[in-house]
Write an enzyme that holds these catalytic residues in place. Structure first.
Site, mmCIF file in Angstrom:
data_model
loop_
_atom_site.group_PDB
_atom_site.id
_atom_site.type_symbol
_atom_site.label_atom_id
_atom_site.label_comp_id
_atom_site.label_asym_id
_atom_site.label_seq_id
_atom_site.Cartn_x
_atom_site.Cartn_y
_atom_site.Cartn_z
ATOM 1 N N CYS A 54 0.855 -1.198 0.000
ATOM 2 C CA CYS A 54 0.000 0.000 0.000
ATOM 3 C C CYS A 54 0.880 1.234 0.000
ATOM 4 C CB CYS A 54 -0.903 0.016 1.236
ATOM 5 S SG CYS A 54 -1.782 1.593 1.399
ATOM 6 N N ALA A 94 4.172 4.149 3.309
ATOM 7 C CA ALA A 94 3.764 2.929 2.598
ATOM 8 C C ALA A 94 3.897 1.745 3.553
ATOM 9 C CB ALA A 94 4.654 2.703 1.383
ATOM 10 N N LYS A 95 3.409 0.601 3.168
ATOM 11 C CA LYS A 95 3.637 -0.627 3.932
ATOM 12 C C LYS A 95 3.367 -1.813 3.036
ATOM 13 C CE LYS A 95 4.817 -1.687 8.229
ATOM 14 N NZ LYS A 95 5.607 -0.876 9.164
ATOM 15 N N GLY A 96 4.043 -2.919 3.318
ATOM 16 C CA GLY A 96 3.809 -4.145 2.571
ATOM 17 C C GLY A 96 3.643 -5.312 3.518
ATOM 18 N N ASP A 134 10.147 -5.229 8.780
ATOM 19 C CA ASP A 134 9.148 -5.077 9.841
ATOM 20 C C ASP A 134 9.037 -6.453 10.514
ATOM 21 O OD1 ASP A 134 7.013 -3.090 10.925
ATOM 22 O OD2 ASP A 134 5.852 -4.886 10.594
#
Ligand code: NAD
Length: 431
Positions: free
Chosen positions: A58, A103-105, A144
Site C-alpha cells: 500500500c 507505505a507498507k507491505g 518489519d
C-alpha cells in the site's frame, strides 16, 4: 470496530481534526490511500509442494516525498492492516520531518513453518510482484515483523537483477556489506529508549530503577530492553508469542537476549530448560515467574512498552492497566476506546508514530548514505538519530503544552496532519 486497525487509524485522525489547522477537504483526502496492490505469489516450497500466498503493498501518501515503509510477514496480515500501517507511516515520517511519504507491505504467511529456502523464494516472488511500484526515488521498503536484513538483501538482489545493476538504495535495513548502515538493526529500540528517557525528564521523574514491562522481545523489544537496562531502568517483565517472564527485582536482559538470539522461546527460558550460559549459575538473578502476555500488560510498573502487535490495549483491559506511562514501540497497540480511557486516567502515552520512529529515521540515513555513495560511522548515525527524535519529541511536547491538547497522540497527529496537508496545499490538485 476496535479490532480493525484501519478504523482505528481513521478514528485517531478524527480525534486530531478538531485541533488541527487543516482544510476539511484536504483532511478527507488524507483518509484514503493513494493505491494498494494485491499480489498472488505461487511458490514451490522445499517440500516440493506449491503454496499460493497473498501479498500487498500500500502506498498511502507521497505529498512529502517518496513512499517509505516496511514489509511484514505474518499470518494476520490483511489489506486493511497494511493500509492502516501505511497511514501510520505517513504520519510518522511527517512528524519526524523526513522527506518521505508512507507505505507498507505484507505477505500472509507463517514464517515459522517455512525453511530459509522457502522464505528466500517467497521474498523474491513478492519483490517481483511489487517491483513495478518500488524504486529508490519511488517507494523504499524496509524490515518489519518477521523480516530482517537478509530479507532486504534478497529484495535488493531481485530488484537489481531486473535493473541489470546493483541498486542498494531500493531498500533500507540491508546488511552492512551491501550498503546497510551501522545502527539500523537497533535503531527502533534505541529510539524507544531515547523517548522514554525524554518522557521521564519531561515528567521530572528518575529513570534509574524505574520498572519497565515490555511486551514482545523481537528486534524492537529486545533492543529497547537492553538500552533501557543500560540506562539504569529495571526491566521486570518481557514476553514473546509463547508467554512472558516476570521478576519484580529485574530480569537478566543479557541472558534473555542470548537465549532468544539462539532461537529460544521465553517460555523455555522461564522453564529453565534452555537458559543460556550468560545467566546460568549467576546467583544475582532469581528464576523469573511465568506469566501470560495479558498479565504482563496489567503489571504495576512505571512504564509499559507494547512492542509486539497492534490492538493489545483495548476497552476490555484498559481499566486493569496499572502502568503510569506507556511508550508505544509497536504500531497501533492501543485502540481508540482505550486511548480515551488512558487520557481520562492521566496516563501519559508516547504515541507509536513518535516512539518507534527511530527505525525510519535511520532508514532515511541509510538511504542518504547510499545516494552519497559514502558511509558514516556509527557515532554519526546515532547522534543524528538522537537529534532528530529529540526534536520531534520536543515539538510534540510544545504542541501539547501550548495548544492545550488532551494528550500526546493528539499533539503528534495535529503536527503530522498539518505538515502533510501543507504539502498537499502547495502542490495543488492534479490535473
Ligand atoms: P519481531 O518479529 O522482531 O518481534 C516481534 C515480537 O513480538 C516477538 O518477540 C514475537 O514473539 C512477539 N509476538 C508476536 N505476536 C505476539 C502476540 N500475539 N502476543 C505477544 N507477543 C507477540 O518484530 P519487530 O520488528 O520487533 O516489531 C515489533 C513491533 O514494532 C511491530 O508492531 C512493528 O510494526 C513495530 N515496528 C518495528 C520497527 C522495526 O524497525 N523493526 C520499526 C517501527 C515499528
Amino acid at each position: 470496530m476496535a479490532d480493525d486497525p484501519f478504523e482505528n487509524m481513521l478514528a485517531q485522525m478524527d480525534r486530531a481534526e478538531e485541533y488541527a489547522d487543516v482544510d476539511h477537504g484536504v483532511f478527507e483526502r488524507l483518509k484514503h490511500p493513494e493505491r494498494t496492490l494485491k499480489v498472488t505469489l505461487p511458490v514451490e516450497l522445499e517440500s516440493g509442494e506449491v503454496e499460493v500466498f497473498e501479498g500487498y503493498r500500500c502506498q498511502f501518501d507521497s505529498a512529502r516525498g517518496p513512499f517509505k515503509g516496511g514489509v511484514r510477514f505474518h499470518p494476520s496480515v490483511s489489506q486493511r492492516e497494511v493500509e492502516a500501517l501505511a497511514g501510520w507511516m505517513t504520519w510518522k515520517t511527517a512528524l519526524v520531518d523526513l522527506p518521505y511519504g508512507g507505505a507498507k507491505g505484507g505477505v500472509i504467511c507463517e514464517p515459522k513453518e517455512l525453511t530459509d529456502r522457502d522464505l528466500e523464494r517467497l521474498t523474491r516472488r513478492y519483490t517481483e510482484g511489487i517491483r513495478r511500484m518500488i524504486g529508490p526515488e519511488v517507494d523504499v521498503p524496509a524490515p518489519d515483523m518477521n523480516t530482517n536484513p537478509q530479507t532486504m538483501a534478497w529484495m535488493m538482489d531481485t530488484y537489481s537483477m531486473y535493473e541489470g545493476y546493483s541498486v542498494p538504495q531500493v531498500v533500507t535495513g540491508k546488511p552492512l556489506e551491501i550498503g546497510g548502515t551501522p545502527g539500523r538493526v537497533e535503531a527502533t529500540g534505541r529510539g524507544v529508549s531515547l523517548v522514554t528517557e525524554r518522557l521521564f525528564e519531561y515528567l521530572d521523574r528518575e529513570l534509574t530503577d524505574a520498572t519497565v514491562a515490555i511486551q514482545g522481545f523481537g528486534n524492537v523489544g529486545s533492543n529497547a530492553a537492553r538500552l533501557l537496562d543500560e540506562s539504569g531502568a529495571n526491566v521486570v517483565a518481557t514476553s514473546d508469542v509463547s508467554g512472558a517472564a516476570y521478576d519484580p527485582d529485574g530480569l537478566d536482559v543479557a541472558a534473555l537476549g542470548a537465549h532468544v538470539d539462539a532461537g529460544g522461546l521465553i517460555e523455555e527460558y522461564v522453564a529453565g530448560d534452555l537458559r543460556g550460559s550468560a545467566g546460568e549459575g549467576d546467583s544475582r538473578w532469581d528464576d523469573p515467574d511465568a506469566i501470560t502476555n495479558a498479565e504482563l500488560l496489567t503489571l504495576d510498573v512505571d512504564v509499559l512498552i507494547p512492542a509486539a502487535v497492534e490492538g493489545v490495549i483495548t476497552a476490555d483491559n484498559v481499566d486493569d492497566l496499572r502502568a503510569s506511562a506507556i511508550v508505544e514501540a509497536a504500531n497501533g497497540p492501543t485502540t481508540v476506546a482505550a486511548d480515551k480511557a488512558l487520557t481520562e486516567r492521566d496516563i501519559q502515552v508516547v504515541p507509536d508514530i513518535l516512539a518507534n520512529a527511530g527505525g525510519v529515521i535511520v532508514s532515511y540515513l541509510e538511504w542518504v548514505q547510499n545516494a552519497q555513495e559514502f558511509s558514516w560511522p556509527l557515532e554519526t548515525v546515532n547522534a543524528e538519530l538522537e537529534r532528530r527524535i529529540g526534536t520531534a519529541f520536543d515539538e510534540t511536547i510544545e504542541q501539547y503544552d501550548t495548544e492545550g491538547l488532551p494528550d500526546l497522540r493528539t499533539a503528534a497527529y495535529t503536527l503530522a496532519l498539518e505538515r502533510t496537508a501543507k504539502a498537499h496545499e502547495y502542490r495543488g490538485l492534479f490535473p
